[in-house]
Design a protein around this motif. Structure first.
Motif, PDB file in Angstrom:
ATOM      1  N   GLN A  46       0.838  -1.199   0.000  1.00 21.85           N
ATOM      2  CA  GLN A  46       0.000   0.000   0.000  1.00 21.85           C
ATOM      3  C   GLN A  46       0.875   1.252   0.000  1.00 21.85           C
ATOM      4  N   ASP A  50       1.073   3.990  -3.042  1.00 17.65           N
ATOM      5  CA  ASP A  50       0.767   5.377  -2.689  1.00 17.65           C
ATOM      6  C   ASP A  50       1.945   6.284  -3.065  1.00 17.65           C
ATOM      7  N   HIS A  54       2.351   9.357  -5.994  1.00 20.65           N
ATOM      8  CA  HIS A  54       2.894  10.701  -5.776  1.00 20.65           C
ATOM      9  C   HIS A  54       4.050  10.998  -6.730  1.00 20.65           C
TER      10      HIS A  54
END
Length: 114
Positions: A46, A50, A54
């Motif tokens: 995760q 994530d 970005h």
């Protein structure tokens, strides 16, 4: 703006030290480790997805702020592949060049086009 510049330098130094330590302990296998962590579908997966999201966003922003010029696309890809070691330097240089004008920092070439 000076606080931002100082923060960018501190963050870059922290990432550089941790990167050097990781390379000394595990070599240049970051891609293999990153992908195997994602395949596990746990919290590390995760975090990695994530973080990659970005990286993609900052890479797209870098390319966009240069009006998708060839140099901007290359710099954007470098930000995605190089992470903070590249993007923090890019932001520092952009912050210095904008002379304290946040609009120019955020919009880049687009600030003069509008």
């Amino acid at each position: 703006m000076n606080s931002l510049k100082l923060l960018l330098v501190v963050l870059w130094c922290a990432i550089a030290v941790i990167t050097a330590k990781a390379v000394s302990l595990q070599g240049m296998a970051a891609g293999d480790i990153f992908l195997s962590d994602i395949q596990a579908l746990d919290w590390r997966a995760q975090f990695n997805v994530d973080f990659f999201a970005h990286l993609l966003l900052i890479g797209l922003w870098v390319a966009w702020r240069s009006c998708f010029s060839a140099a901007g696309i290359v710099l954007g890809m470098a930000c995605v592949l190089g992470g903070g070691l590249v993007s923090l330097v890019y932001l520092l240089v952009a912050a210095i060049r904008c002379g304290g004008d946040v609009r120019r920092l955020l919009l880049g070439q687009r600030a003069t086009n509008e």
